[in-house]
Design an enzyme around this catalytic site. Structure first.
Site, mmCIF file in Angstrom:
data_model
loop_
_atom_site.group_PDB
_atom_site.id
_atom_site.type_symbol
_atom_site.label_atom_id
_atom_site.label_comp_id
_atom_site.label_asym_id
_atom_site.label_seq_id
_atom_site.Cartn_x
_atom_site.Cartn_y
_atom_site.Cartn_z
ATOM 1 N N LYS A 135 1.189 -0.896 0.168
ATOM 2 C CA LYS A 135 -0.360 0.010 -0.463
ATOM 3 C C LYS A 135 0.688 1.421 -0.357
ATOM 4 O O LYS A 135 0.643 2.050 -0.696
ATOM 5 C CB LYS A 135 -0.663 0.387 1.499
ATOM 6 N N GLN B 218 -3.926 -1.267 9.664
ATOM 7 C CA GLN B 218 -4.376 -2.439 9.163
ATOM 8 C C GLN B 218 -5.248 -3.214 10.199
ATOM 9 O O GLN B 218 -4.632 -3.462 11.068
ATOM 10 C CB GLN B 218 -2.802 -2.948 8.236
ATOM 11 N N ASP C 127 -10.483 3.378 4.107
ATOM 12 C CA ASP C 127 -10.843 2.131 4.099
ATOM 13 C C ASP C 127 -12.751 1.929 3.955
ATOM 14 O O ASP C 127 -13.061 0.458 4.029
ATOM 15 C CB ASP C 127 -10.301 1.515 5.231
#
Ligand code: GUN
Length: 304
Positions: free
Chosen positions: A53, A97, A120
């Site tokens: 990422k 994450q 996200d």
């Protein structure tokens, strides 16, 4: 029949080029979109995802920051860092994450992320907005699946779509997005009785179970579009999806490979959400400046 591959690497390249143009417009205005990635612990898969990422941000010319914590960090410390990132003018998207270690409450951490920086799309507000049809930041994996389906011009309206997996980050939002496009959606779980009864009617089958090769060609309707969200490390070290690719590709009309299918699309949509967050930040700042100069003029007029 041998299915056409839905190539997540090629599609990502095309979509990333479009979002890079938008990021470059912002950079010309002096605003570089920035993503903060928060990683807790030493989960090997998470480390790979996070590295990819951050690398992808660099390739698009975005600012990125990796905020890493040991596995035994307290929730309070992570929440304090999120508060700092919420306030940082250099950061427009924040991603934590998952999974998080057991002493940290997922929901509390995800809820702490500013709704405007929720790249996200895991904040309750954005997930709720997905239900009502107005989310700004769709969760990246299902968003990537929709982008793949659209790129290959797969008709969605009126089709039978079956999603196997009911996670908050893939299965449930995936089902909502397909429903929003007027598919008839079934959500199956690991407990579904006679899974084949569902898979065999699926025009679009999305598999996100984490169980390697659990869906075989025999379970698939001839001509179905098969999207494999799984990525599993096999004992021989190779990667495999949740679909048995070799048998499924003989029945499907379109299929995603693993790796190189959904994986790159997830990162692409994360970049898209980050640029989108930065665009919204820029528009909001401009409106605030306009309001302030308007108020200034009104105040000056009153003094005359
Ligand atoms: N863990 C597995 N997939 C994801 C994802 O898409 N985002 C985050 N933040 N964590 C994950």
């Amino acid at each position: 029949m041998t299915a056409t591959l839905m190539d997540g690497v090629a599609v990502s390249k095309s979509i990333r080029a479009q979002w890079k143009e938008r990021a470059d417009v912002l950079k010309l205005q002096g605003l570089t979109p920035g993503l903060a990635v928060v990683l807790v612990g030493d989960n090997a898969a998470s480390q790979v995802y996070v590295r990819n990422k951050v690398k992808a941000c660099g390739e698009m010319g975005l600012h990125s920051e990796l905020h890493q914590f040991p596995a035994n960090v307290s929730e309070q410390v992570v929440l304090a860092r999120i508060a700092e990132l919420n306030a940082s003018p250099k950061i427009h998207g924040i991603l934590v994450q998952l999974p998080l270690p057991p002493q940290i409450d997922n929901t509390r951490v995800l809820e702490a992320i500013s709704v405007e920086k929720d790249a996200d799309g895991f904040h309750l507000y954005n997930l709720g907005a997905l239900v009502t049809g107005g989310t700004v930041f769709p969760p990246c994996t299902p968003y990537g699946v929709m982008a793949l389906l659209d790129y290959y011009r797969i008709p969605i309206e009126g089709c039978n779509a079956v999603v196997i997996g009911r996670s908050n980050i893939v299965g449930k939002p995936m089902a909502l997005m397909l429903l929003a496009r007027s598919a008839t959606v079934s959500i199956c779980t690991s407990k579904t009785r006679d899974l084949r009864q569902y898979t065999s009617i699926a025009d679009i089958l999305v598999v996100a179970t984490g169980k390697p090769k659990m869906v075989t060609g025999a379970m698939i309707k001839p001509g179905a579009v098969v999207v494999d969200v799984g990525i599993n490390r096999m004992p021989d070290g190779k990667l495999a999806g949740d679909v048995d690719f070799d048998s499924a590709k003989e029945k499907a009309s379109y299929i995603t490979p693993v790796p190189g299918g959904v994986g790159p699309m997830t990162i692409t949509m994360l970049l898209a959400n980050t640029v989108q967050a930065a665009e919204r930040f820029a528009a909001k700042s401009l409106n605030m400046r306009k309001d302030q100069s308007g108020t200034g003029r009104e105040a000056a007029a009153l003094q005359k």
